[in-house]
Design a protein around this motif. Structure first.
Motif, PDB file in Angstrom:
ATOM      1  N   HIS A 100       2.954 -28.297 -45.101  1.00 42.24           N
ATOM      2  CA  HIS A 100       2.043 -27.767 -44.309  1.00 42.24           C
ATOM      3  C   HIS A 100       1.689 -26.159 -44.495  1.00 42.24           C
ATOM      4  O   HIS A 100       1.377 -25.454 -43.774  1.00 42.24           O
ATOM      5  CB  HIS A 100       2.794 -27.734 -42.635  1.00 42.24           C
ATOM      6  CG  HIS A 100       3.072 -29.149 -42.185  1.00 42.24           C
ATOM      7  ND1 HIS A 100       3.120 -29.316 -40.670  1.00 42.24           N
ATOM      8  CD2 HIS A 100       2.919 -30.272 -42.839  1.00 42.24           C
ATOM      9  CE1 HIS A 100       3.401 -30.402 -40.645  1.00 42.24           C
ATOM     10  NE2 HIS A 100       3.240 -31.249 -41.628  1.00 42.24           N
ATOM     11  N   ARG A 111       8.260 -26.787 -41.948  1.00 40.97           N
ATOM     12  CA  ARG A 111       7.388 -27.594 -41.344  1.00 40.97           C
ATOM     13  C   ARG A 111       6.756 -28.701 -42.327  1.00 40.97           C
ATOM     14  O   ARG A 111       6.372 -28.538 -43.198  1.00 40.97           O
ATOM     15  CB  ARG A 111       5.927 -26.812 -41.403  1.00 40.97           C
ATOM     16  CG  ARG A 111       6.212 -25.262 -40.341  1.00 40.97           C
ATOM     17  CD  ARG A 111       5.333 -24.056 -40.932  1.00 40.97           C
ATOM     18  NE  ARG A 111       5.183 -23.971 -42.168  1.00 40.97           N
ATOM     19  CZ  ARG A 111       4.067 -23.286 -43.089  1.00 40.97           C
ATOM     20  NH1 ARG A 111       3.174 -23.046 -42.007  1.00 40.97           N
ATOM     21  NH2 ARG A 111       4.249 -23.030 -44.020  1.00 40.97           N
ATOM     22  N   ASP A 121       0.202 -30.633 -38.813  1.00 37.14           N
ATOM     23  CA  ASP A 121       0.517 -30.493 -37.295  1.00 37.14           C
ATOM     24  C   ASP A 121       1.888 -29.944 -37.406  1.00 37.14           C
ATOM     25  O   ASP A 121       3.107 -30.775 -37.406  1.00 37.14           O
ATOM     26  CB  ASP A 121       0.243 -31.851 -36.434  1.00 37.14           C
ATOM     27  CG  ASP A 121       0.738 -31.591 -34.974  1.00 37.14           C
ATOM     28  OD1 ASP A 121       1.378 -30.362 -34.711  1.00 37.14           O
ATOM     29  OD2 ASP A 121       0.701 -32.439 -34.231  1.00 37.14           O
ATOM     30  N   SER A 122       2.355 -28.780 -37.183  1.00 41.68           N
ATOM     31  CA  SER A 122       3.529 -28.082 -37.446  1.00 41.68           C
ATOM     32  C   SER A 122       4.313 -28.265 -36.115  1.00 41.68           C
ATOM     33  O   SER A 122       5.426 -28.228 -35.977  1.00 41.68           O
ATOM     34  CB  SER A 122       3.648 -26.896 -38.064  1.00 41.68           C
ATOM     35  OG  SER A 122       3.034 -26.907 -39.272  1.00 41.68           O
ATOM     36  N   SER A 123       3.674 -28.476 -35.029  1.00 43.47           N
ATOM     37  CA  SER A 123       4.438 -28.228 -33.594  1.00 43.47           C
ATOM     38  C   SER A 123       5.591 -29.204 -33.489  1.00 43.47           C
ATOM     39  O   SER A 123       6.512 -28.843 -32.823  1.00 43.47           O
ATOM     40  CB  SER A 123       3.414 -28.448 -32.476  1.00 43.47           C
ATOM     41  OG  SER A 123       2.813 -29.880 -32.796  1.00 43.47           O
ATOM     42  N   LYS A 124       5.358 -30.401 -33.914  1.00 37.59           N
ATOM     43  CA  LYS A 124       6.411 -31.421 -34.025  1.00 37.59           C
ATOM     44  C   LYS A 124       7.693 -30.940 -34.710  1.00 37.59           C
ATOM     45  O   LYS A 124       8.905 -31.747 -34.804  1.00 37.59           O
ATOM     46  CB  LYS A 124       5.990 -32.838 -34.470  1.00 37.59           C
ATOM     47  CG  LYS A 124       4.996 -33.460 -33.585  1.00 37.59           C
ATOM     48  CD  LYS A 124       4.912 -34.894 -33.769  1.00 37.59           C
ATOM     49  CE  LYS A 124       4.091 -35.443 -32.677  1.00 37.59           C
ATOM     50  NZ  LYS A 124       2.822 -35.987 -33.246  1.00 37.59           N
ATOM     51  N   TYR A 125       7.700 -30.028 -35.556  1.00 36.14           N
ATOM     52  CA  TYR A 125       8.607 -29.611 -36.377  1.00 36.14           C
ATOM     53  C   TYR A 125       9.485 -28.539 -35.943  1.00 36.14           C
ATOM     54  O   TYR A 125      10.659 -28.087 -36.260  1.00 36.14           O
ATOM     55  CB  TYR A 125       8.218 -29.279 -37.815  1.00 36.14           C
ATOM     56  CG  TYR A 125       7.682 -30.534 -38.659  1.00 36.14           C
ATOM     57  CD1 TYR A 125       8.777 -31.417 -39.244  1.00 36.14           C
ATOM     58  CD2 TYR A 125       6.237 -30.955 -38.462  1.00 36.14           C
ATOM     59  CE1 TYR A 125       8.484 -32.501 -39.685  1.00 36.14           C
ATOM     60  CE2 TYR A 125       5.983 -32.168 -39.143  1.00 36.14           C
ATOM     61  CZ  TYR A 125       6.879 -32.855 -39.662  1.00 36.14           C
ATOM     62  OH  TYR A 125       6.701 -34.100 -40.143  1.00 36.14           O
ATOM     63  N   GLU A 126       8.890 -27.685 -34.724  1.00 34.25           N
ATOM     64  CA  GLU A 126       9.605 -26.502 -34.139  1.00 34.25           C
ATOM     65  C   GLU A 126      10.779 -27.054 -33.820  1.00 34.25           C
ATOM     66  O   GLU A 126      11.952 -26.202 -33.995  1.00 34.25           O
ATOM     67  CB  GLU A 126       8.710 -26.218 -32.942  1.00 34.25           C
ATOM     68  CG  GLU A 126       7.713 -25.136 -33.400  1.00 34.25           C
ATOM     69  CD  GLU A 126       8.345 -23.869 -33.883  1.00 34.25           C
ATOM     70  OE1 GLU A 126       9.423 -23.272 -33.373  1.00 34.25           O
ATOM     71  OE2 GLU A 126       7.623 -23.184 -34.892  1.00 34.25           O
ATOM     72  N   ASN A 127      11.175 -28.299 -33.200  1.00 34.38           N
ATOM     73  CA  ASN A 127      12.509 -28.568 -32.626  1.00 34.38           C
ATOM     74  C   ASN A 127      13.438 -28.853 -33.690  1.00 34.38           C
ATOM     75  O   ASN A 127      14.521 -29.133 -33.347  1.00 34.38           O
ATOM     76  CB  ASN A 127      12.358 -29.635 -31.522  1.00 34.38           C
ATOM     77  CG  ASN A 127      11.991 -30.893 -32.224  1.00 34.38           C
ATOM     78  OD1 ASN A 127      11.011 -30.945 -33.386  1.00 34.38           O
ATOM     79  ND2 ASN A 127      12.299 -32.034 -31.684  1.00 34.38           N
ATOM     80  N   LYS A 159      13.637 -27.052 -36.587  1.00 33.24           N
ATOM     81  CA  LYS A 159      13.794 -26.064 -37.232  1.00 33.24           C
ATOM     82  C   LYS A 159      15.008 -25.640 -37.961  1.00 33.24           C
ATOM     83  O   LYS A 159      15.356 -25.116 -39.204  1.00 33.24           O
ATOM     84  CB  LYS A 159      13.479 -24.806 -36.652  1.00 33.24           C
ATOM     85  CG  LYS A 159      12.689 -23.393 -36.919  1.00 33.24           C
ATOM     86  CD  LYS A 159      12.144 -22.716 -35.961  1.00 33.24           C
ATOM     87  CE  LYS A 159      11.955 -21.170 -36.386  1.00 33.24           C
ATOM     88  NZ  LYS A 159      11.067 -20.251 -35.429  1.00 33.24           N
TER      89      LYS A 159
END
Lengths: 355, 355, 355, 355
Positions: free
Chosen positions: B19, B121, B91-97, B99
């Motif tokens: 990412h 990410r 799409d990095s948003s799915k990786y926030e959780n 981390k």
């Protein structure tokens, strides 16, 4: 560059032909201050020595190592360590008649095609005799990794169709086939003798366990720990396959079965299984590293074989010489040495990977 | 040195995170005067593109390559060739959780132990996305080796418990699993869909045949052709085992069965069999090179798994993201690329091995 | 292997032609956890930017760096750092007429003989434009060595026949010739303008001081610190000589004059002189490292010169383009960068040299 | 990696301490089929042998080389060539008293800081004795380059303040200082004897001419031919400066004076001058390559010097041992060897740079 060096920081360069004056190795990059003496190295070299049992070659090499440099008053100085082993029992006379003939399963033909010339005596550089240099260097590498508590245990788990069923490590050095199952060892020895009696040979399967490897070793993406182990093991004469952890068998598993779940046990990280064989993403995860590799049946057999010579004639050949009917047991210390080299190097590199 | 370069004379160095802004590669040592253009490279890269079928990840990367240097008026100039592929659909948003969570079977934990920091990410550098750079470089390598007539054909021969029974090379690109047996291909697709339906994943076995390799390639003793193939293949994400020719099965053979006898046929050297898989003593013998490797089931699954986080807590994780339930088919072009890189390098080195 | 990589553990690989799409670099082996951002790198790159004064080329490149990978949330991750600088002001039209002509003093003829093809636009890969990639990488290296307190100061000490007589480091960035003597600086500028007015060019002498280098860096016997400095500096375009410490002048001394005696001063080791220039036996001794190197007069001049073309004709050439009449000032940041690269690498290696 | 290897394709790795068992070298990558025998190598090694005249050290080493591998029936086989020279006249007793003392101008202090341990006997690895291995390897390299017609001629052009005024190559081997001017040679010898009489030492300047180098050798941008020559020469003990062609003197020239114009003469390309010293853009241009390097006065002198020991005491030292009062003449064959190594490697690499 042209294949006789291995490693980056802990780097070895080897030389020597089977029937030349000597084989040997230069180790460059060994840290200074490491306590080591000739007997530490000799002990490891003795483990692969030919002529140790009725099932091995009758060539009798003393394999006496000589340290030429790099060690002073019992410690490494940080300068190159050169180790030499003279060839004393080389009998080249038996090779005169195969001077022009390509032995099946051997590198005779390929060395000839590569270089246009070959030292035919005893297989020259392609002889497994070169592995004595690997084992000598591996002995130094083992000193380094044992300071971190790393322990390498290699053993034969299959010879031809006989499989080990137990793992009793104290048995390994008690039998001629380096098997951790004493019953299987007896059957394996018999299988080898049977093959020998039929002027034939057999292969075997070796497993190496590496315990107490710290997490974090290995350099993605091309020098992943498993990638370098694969190179190092596949470079051993007669090896035709290598797998890590559950290896080829992972094909039969679902992801949910194959993934090694993690938990804590008494504050320590614990993997519920070890299908990965101690390596994830090419980096050690702290679990025991498991390596298995296949050693093909010895190419040198007394049975007549069809082949050709360099003059364009078809020939039948019976290979005389003095050869192990099964090379697998002698590949165990070589495999251990190669893995020790990979790990010593990885440990040194890891010292430099964070500020 | 630290793992992102491969090859000696034809040497690649890759970069890039899943990412990040881009992934890419510099090829140093490509001979001058080679005709090549962007479409030659794009065509190969497209073979591994995600999002090509219902059984692959839904990430939609255009994977448009850009040549930044080293090619002038349709020919290589001998200077470094830099190729870049921008990341556009990350799409990095799915990786926030995740981390702080270590996904089982992934390199999250090991990168963290190695570097003390990780770009979480999309798996960062450990993502299979890096393989696009290998395939781009492999396309250039293929140009070089194809001038010698060398031809590489990779295909899937097993997915989970479904095995290919035929080899019809023209079928490979006609199905989603790159299988040379159209019937098996259908069953393999179904096996993958079944795994996906169960929020699970499966692995596979890949075979690569390399035809018309001249005898003489490979650099004993550590850079034997099979040793470098082993390294190159084992460095591909998810690969757990590699074998050459008859491989692990040679254990079951006698030497007299395993050795490939030689004869002449119409004045050409002919091997009676190919158990060696085209390599003897680490050097190509002119026979077809046969490589097989195991790809584990995809680590990312939606099924809940037990794991831990970096703060010392046990966790249950369901991996969302967009993932191939079977990565094996997409590993085919990557395996081909790695082998092309090994061979291009070996060909160049061989030019220097005799006076 | 083929010349576009430098360093072992802290290794850079660069790419790019003067008039291609971009120049750039991959840094492999940078330790993780290093704080760095684009502006740290941009600041260094700006120091070598063309078009900064009336005495430099009129080419106006913005030289905007872009980091493509390896840095996450302001810190290095341990993965490769790729940096790209696009070429925006390349004007190839002026090179059409020299497409087939070999400019005296340039690499046109030698690249043609080497590769049989050349990207003639702006000198292609042989242009000093490639040094922007070195400076970008050097900025990262400087971050590493500055953590050890190492400080690098480069300055011009001679242009043509004008020599600096003072060393006031705060003056260096205040004049267009990077001279630490403001009076000499003025004369140097004038000497350059005079040469330019005559359609000619001049050369210069650069000195680099490296303070606070810990004793112990450098790897005898081939990668001695001074040997790698010599390679790194001589690889800069237009450099024709390099010396360390008293350098060529040591020939005029007796051993008793040249040897730097040692004593203690307030418990610290003190050298009575620094003729060695901070390096003994190829290893830093803790004293300031002194490097001097000669930069030849710019090869591109508007004066007519005799030369030949690739078709076998003799030609007279006047070089138009946009060129610095003296390249020495712009070689200062490049020299600093190369030395930073050598030292960052040496520091990392030194971490591994003792148990 | 850690400094004891040099070269890429024609790669040497050396080992050995001054008073250890032996010094030696492994050459990896020498092409097969090269005719060579021990006397070819011995002849070159003899050129640097100590104890050849009253102006050299009194140490009497026979310097008998032994080839351990890689040569068979008078030809190289393509496998590593190991060469060993045993140390026979090492007298370590004279070093006992300097065990803890750092000799000024020597690497005693820096090796100690680097490794925390040093083999003090005779300077250990830092002794110029290691150069015998370079010369042995250089002899093999010379065989390779002489097949291309390349000829290397090294000679001393200055000792202390005495400069050679003539170049009569047949004189070089006729005097003890390897000077091509017989009158200057006599004065140089006297200057050395004068220094010796005063318990002191002197340095010198060496020039090496390399004729008939084909255009096209060298690998920009970091492995430019001059960059590698600089590294190779600066790695020789006691060298403090290196220049190519007109070198430092180019600073005094205008570009129009310095550029070597080109023309045709009898259909052959002709340079009007050779200020570039045979190298442009880091690639040979076909002109004679000119290298000059400065050798500092011998560090070991009998005059008392101030120094310190490793225990924190100030000391006065008079160095006894057996030392050359001027090392420059013995550096001539070493310089030639290093350049031969650079060129052999460059020739091999160049074979791979075009399709």
């Amino acid at each position: 560059m042209t294949g006789n060096s291995f490693g980056k920081l802990f780097k070895i360069t080897t030389f020597g032909e089977s029937h030349g004056k000597a084989v040997g190795v230069i180790i460059d990059g060994c840290p200074s201050g490491l306590e080591i003496n000739e007997s530490d190295i000799q002990r490891e070299v003795d483990k692969r020595k030919p002529g140790q049992s009725i099932i091995a070659t009758e060539r009798r090499e003393e394999d006496k190592i000589e340290i030429m440099s790099g060690i002073f008053e019992g410690r490494t100085t940080g300068t190159p360590i050169a180790i030499i082993v003279k060839n004393t029992d080389a009998d080249s006379s038996k090779y005169e008649n195969i001077k022009e003939i390509f032995r099946p399963g051997h590198a005779d033909f390929t060395f000839f095609k590569k270089f246009g010339i070959r030292d035919f005596r005893g297989g020259g550089r392609a002889s497994a005799r070169e592995t004595v240099a690997r084992v000598a260097a591996g002995a130094v590498a083992k000193k380094i990794i044992s300071k971190e508590g790393i322990k390498i245990t290699g053993h034969v788990i299959q010879i031809h169709n006989i499989k080990a069923k137990k793992f009793e490590p104290e048995e390994i050095e008690k039998n001629n086939v380096k098997c951790a199952d004493s019953n299987a060892a007896k059957q394996m020895e018999q299988a080898i003798l049977n093959a020998k009696a039929k002027a034939d040979s057999v292969g075997g399967l070796i497993e190496i366990k590496i315990e107490n490897v710290p997490a974090g070793l290995g350099e993605p993406i091309f020098d992943k720990l498993d990638a370098l182990i694969a190179q190092s093991i596949m470079s051993i004469p007669a090896v035709k396959g290598i797998e890590i952890g559950r290896g080829f068998d992972t094909i039969n598993l679902f992801g949910s079965e194959n993934n090694d779940g993690m938990s804590f046990e008494k504050n320590k990280i614990k993997f519920k299984s070890n299908n990965a064989g101690g390596i994830l993403g090419g980096i050690s995860n702290g679990n025991t590293i498991i390596v298995r590799f296949a050693v093909k049946p010895t190419s040198s057999i007394k049975k007549p074989q069809n082949t050709i010579d360099s003059k364009g004639n078809e020939k039948t050949i019976k290979i005389e010489g003095r050869h192990d009917p099964c090379i697998a047991p002698r590949a165990v210390p070589v495999g251990e040495a190669m893995i020790a080299l990979v790990l010593a190097d990885a440990l040194l590199i890891q010292k430099t990977r964070s500020v």
